[in-house]
Design an enzyme around this catalytic site. Structure first.
Site, PDB file in Angstrom:
ATOM      1  N   THR A  27       0.841  -1.193   0.000  1.00 30.82           N
ATOM      2  CA  THR A  27       0.000   0.000   0.000  1.00 30.82           C
ATOM      3  C   THR A  27       0.875   1.241   0.000  1.00 30.82           C
ATOM      4  O   THR A  27       1.774   1.375   0.834  1.00 30.82           O
ATOM      5  CB  THR A  27      -0.925  -0.006   1.226  1.00 30.82           C
ATOM      6  OG1 THR A  27      -1.861  -1.085   1.080  1.00 30.82           O
ATOM      7  CG2 THR A  27      -1.695   1.290   1.358  1.00 30.82           C
ATOM      8  N   HIS A 176      -7.756 -10.941  -1.077  1.00 28.65           N
ATOM      9  CA  HIS A 176      -7.062 -10.600   0.176  1.00 28.65           C
ATOM     10  C   HIS A 176      -7.836 -11.184   1.356  1.00 28.65           C
ATOM     11  O   HIS A 176      -8.831 -10.635   1.815  1.00 28.65           O
ATOM     12  CB  HIS A 176      -6.963  -9.090   0.304  1.00 28.65           C
ATOM     13  CG  HIS A 176      -5.934  -8.612   1.282  1.00 28.65           C
ATOM     14  ND1 HIS A 176      -5.347  -9.435   2.222  1.00 28.65           N
ATOM     15  CD2 HIS A 176      -5.359  -7.384   1.461  1.00 28.65           C
ATOM     16  CE1 HIS A 176      -4.482  -8.726   2.937  1.00 28.65           C
ATOM     17  NE2 HIS A 176      -4.468  -7.488   2.489  1.00 28.65           N
ATOM     18  N   ASN A 179      -4.301 -10.347   7.047  1.00 27.30           N
ATOM     19  CA  ASN A 179      -3.953  -9.077   7.695  1.00 27.30           C
ATOM     20  C   ASN A 179      -5.092  -8.371   8.416  1.00 27.30           C
ATOM     21  O   ASN A 179      -5.106  -7.154   8.541  1.00 27.30           O
ATOM     22  CB  ASN A 179      -3.312  -8.119   6.685  1.00 27.30           C
ATOM     23  CG  ASN A 179      -1.996  -8.641   6.152  1.00 27.30           C
ATOM     24  OD1 ASN A 179      -1.499  -9.676   6.606  1.00 27.30           O
ATOM     25  ND2 ASN A 179      -1.423  -7.944   5.190  1.00 27.30           N
ATOM     26  N   TYR A 181      -8.298  -8.020   7.650  1.00 32.62           N
ATOM     27  CA  TYR A 181      -9.352  -7.369   6.875  1.00 32.62           C
ATOM     28  C   TYR A 181     -10.600  -8.258   6.807  1.00 32.62           C
ATOM     29  O   TYR A 181     -10.659  -9.303   7.437  1.00 32.62           O
ATOM     30  CB  TYR A 181      -8.810  -6.958   5.508  1.00 32.62           C
ATOM     31  CG  TYR A 181      -7.679  -5.950   5.646  1.00 32.62           C
ATOM     32  CD1 TYR A 181      -7.898  -4.718   6.267  1.00 32.62           C
ATOM     33  CD2 TYR A 181      -6.388  -6.251   5.222  1.00 32.62           C
ATOM     34  CE1 TYR A 181      -6.862  -3.805   6.443  1.00 32.62           C
ATOM     35  CE2 TYR A 181      -5.353  -5.345   5.394  1.00 32.62           C
ATOM     36  CZ  TYR A 181      -5.586  -4.119   6.004  1.00 32.62           C
ATOM     37  OH  TYR A 181      -4.571  -3.226   6.189  1.00 32.62           O
ATOM     38  N   ASN A 236      -3.674  -5.662  12.571  1.00 32.31           N
ATOM     39  CA  ASN A 236      -4.946  -4.956  12.740  1.00 32.31           C
ATOM     40  C   ASN A 236      -5.829  -5.558  13.833  1.00 32.31           C
ATOM     41  O   ASN A 236      -7.058  -5.584  13.737  1.00 32.31           O
ATOM     42  CB  ASN A 236      -5.701  -4.883  11.414  1.00 32.31           C
ATOM     43  CG  ASN A 236      -5.028  -3.946  10.436  1.00 32.31           C
ATOM     44  OD1 ASN A 236      -4.711  -2.806  10.775  1.00 32.31           O
ATOM     45  ND2 ASN A 236      -4.786  -4.411   9.228  1.00 32.31           N
TER      46      ASN A 236
END
Length: 364
Positions: A27, A176, A179, A181, A236
């Protein structure tokens, strides 16, 4: 000794890759108005096209899927057109590129959501993490739990985003599921306390990821579909009480769907590899197609793991930032440049497209 090297060509589904080195998704927060890839993005990715495979920065499948300022999307025609400039530039250099499809779920802020709406999640549990909004790092907002009748729409957003990616010229997509999400929020019981068909058992918690993957495979084909997972990463604020059986099951189900690769973050994303016990070799045995290993790899470790048959391709992330010609540097045993932390996120060409190639290498 296998005799294989990272610099050998590799067959990935319908594609022939020039080597076994992968640009990991990174990112960079440089999308323009309308969440369209900036004009510089084509230069940035084409500079790194000597990697066997490039995986784009995470790209939201909808406005609801956005969690950070200035990240690109793949849900409007203008975004598709912007990404076409990137894929054309990469293909002109002989590279191959997949688009990473992203829904951040609860890792978002009301200022990034339409009409200031709450971010969505499997359960109304706030993540212990921050995001980047309004040019600063801020605590994420309190999410709301997705209703059961909203989940088919999420699946369809992923499916349509995959179709849009192919329309933009990508060679495939990476879903994805890592992580912390949205898809991993459903997978891991630290974020998912649902009592319906998407919560409770390991099978139920994997359901959304598997439905998304099946829909994408039906849309663009298994040979152009990869999935990224991070079994023990605490990224996260995510946590799991049962990562081994959970991800053994997921590997089996993804194998049955025939996807072209499984991209595994081994350990804590961007951190220590030994953050928690996990048998990655079990995933390798269960998943029969390409295994991409990620996290803390250098030439020595990747070569060793390749020689042991532990992985097929190896993803390098931050080393690619300041070394657009990373493949050539690794092959030549040349020193690696260090990146400037101040220019990682946001901005323009500085710290993005102005890192020079080593004299005599091919990146431009």
């Amino acid at each position: 000794m296998s005799g294989k090297t990272l610099f050998d060509p590799y067959t990935l589904g319908p594609l022939t890759l020039s080597n076994r080195i992968v640009l990991a998704p990174l990112t960079r927060n440089r999308a323009g108005a309308g969440f369209i890839p900036s004009e510089l993005a084509a230069t940035y990715y084409s500079q790194r096209a000597s990697a066997g495979l490039l995986i784009s920065e995470a790209t939201q499948i909808s406005q609801q899927g956005q969690g950070y300022q200035d990240t690109p999307g793949i849900y409007t025609q203008s975004q598709i057109d912007g990404w076409r400039k990137v894929t054309d530039a990469v293909h002109t250099k002989g590279g191959r590129i997949f688009l990473q499809l992203w829904h951040v779920g609860r890792v978002s802020h009301v200022d990034l959501q339409a009409n200031g709406a709450a971010p969505v999640a499997p359960s109304a549990i706030r993540a212990e993490t921050k995001t980047f909004a309004n040019n600063s790092f801020v605590d994420v907002s309190e999410p709301r739990a997705l209703a059961l009748d909203e989940l088919p729409g999420i699946v369809n957003d992923f499916r349509q985003a995959a179709a849009n990616a192919i329309a933009a010229g990508f060679d495939g997509v990476e879903i994805h599921g890592a992580n912390g999400y949205l898809l991993e929020q459903f997978i891991k019981d630290g974020a998912n306390v649902r009592t319906d068909a998407y919560g409770g058992s390991i099978e139920n918690r994997a359901r959304l990821l598997l439905e998304v993957t099946a829909a994408v495979v039906a849309e663009i084909g298994a040979g152009r579909t990869g999935v990224r997972i991070s079994p023990v990463s605490p990224a996260n604020g995510i946590s799991s009480s049962d990562p081994q059986p959970q991800f053994d099951y997921i590997a089996d189900q993804l194998n049955a769907l025939g996807i072209v690769y499984l991209h595994v973050v081994e350990g804590a994303t961007g951190g220590p590899r030994d953050v928690a016990p996990f048998d990655y070799d079990a995933l390798r045995r269960r998943f029969k197609n390409t295994y991409i290993a990620n996290n803390g790899y250098d030439l020595e470790l990747a070569t060793s793991r390749l020689d042991e048959g532990k992985a097929d391709l190896f993803a390098f992330g931050r080393p690619f930032i300041a070394n657009p010609d990373l493949v050539e540097r690794l092959k030549a045993g040349a020193p690696l440049a260090a990146f400037n932390p101040a220019t990682l996120y946001g901005g323009g060409a500085a710290g993005y497209t102005d890192y020079p190639a080593l004299a005599g290498t091919s990146a431009q």
